[in-house]
Each structure stands twice: as structure tokens, then as C-alpha cells.
Design a protein around this motif. Sequence first.
Motif, PDB file in Angstrom:
ATOM      1  N   LEU A  36       0.809  -1.222   0.093  1.00 14.32           N
ATOM      2  CA  LEU A  36      -0.032  -0.114   0.147  1.00 14.32           C
ATOM      3  C   LEU A  36       0.852   1.212  -0.091  1.00 14.32           C
ATOM      4  O   LEU A  36       0.556   2.088  -0.635  1.00 14.32           O
ATOM      5  N   ALA A  37       1.841   1.295   0.528  1.00 16.39           N
ATOM      6  CA  ALA A  37       2.835   2.396   0.805  1.00 16.39           C
ATOM      7  C   ALA A  37       3.473   2.520  -0.709  1.00 16.39           C
ATOM      8  O   ALA A  37       3.653   3.795  -1.112  1.00 16.39           O
ATOM      9  N   SER A  40       0.935   4.124  -2.911  1.00 15.92           N
ATOM     10  CA  SER A  40       0.835   5.465  -2.617  1.00 15.92           C
ATOM     11  C   SER A  40       2.112   6.509  -3.279  1.00 15.92           C
ATOM     12  O   SER A  40       1.738   7.454  -3.991  1.00 15.92           O
ATOM     13  N   ASP A  41       3.123   5.842  -3.152  1.00 18.45           N
ATOM     14  CA  ASP A  41       4.384   6.658  -3.686  1.00 18.45           C
ATOM     15  C   ASP A  41       4.153   6.311  -5.258  1.00 18.45           C
ATOM     16  O   ASP A  41       4.400   7.390  -6.021  1.00 18.45           O
ATOM     17  N   GLY A  43       1.467   6.536  -7.068  1.00 17.25           N
ATOM     18  CA  GLY A  43       0.544   7.777  -7.247  1.00 17.25           C
ATOM     19  C   GLY A  43       1.248   8.989  -7.120  1.00 17.25           C
ATOM     20  O   GLY A  43       0.904   9.814  -7.936  1.00 17.25           O
TER      21      GLY A  43
END
Length: 103
Positions: A36-37, A40-41, A43
Motif C-alpha cells: 500500500l505504501a 501511494s508513492d 501515485g
Amino acid sequence: MDMTELETRSKQIRTAYHQLEMQQDGRPWTTEQDALAFMSDAGIVSRLIMDQVGSWPQSQSEFTLDYKIAESIWWLLSIADSTNIDIEKALENFLVSREKHLN
């Protein structure tokens, strides 16, 4: 820098972050949280690219595109390590597959 050094340094940094996560959350992040991290990055990479080509309002991000791309690679190395994937072998297999496909 060769792939082995990248993997070693990435693993050392991830281990240090696990210590911070223990202090913050009482446990290290799971591979799912790492994924998930990474997303996010990834994105943020997309937003920074859009900003660069003028199709997104100028970002006030403290991060640069090259930093976020490098961080995304680091996340992928960390995820590969936690899932017992030999990233060098996986990348080689992928490249061979694409080369064969294109020939």
C-alpha cells in the motif's frame, strides 16, 4: 552500484524502518502495508509526471520525481525480499520474456 548492493542497502533501511514501526504501531508493517505504501508513492510519481507535463496543477510536494521513482524501486526491492522473490532473476526473466515477445 550493482543489484546486490542495492538489495543489501534496501534491506538494511527496511529493517531500520521496522524498528520505527515497532515504536509507532507496536509491530512492524506487513507486506500488505508495504504494498500500500508503494502504491501511494507510485501515485505521487504519476502526479509529479502530470505536473511536469503541465496537465496537473503545479505540485507543492517536498519530493522530486527522481526521489519518488527511487523510493518506488526501494519499495519493490523490499516487497520482493519479504516475499522471497529473487528480484534480479525475476527482472532477467521478465526482460528475456519481453525480448522474445518483440522478436
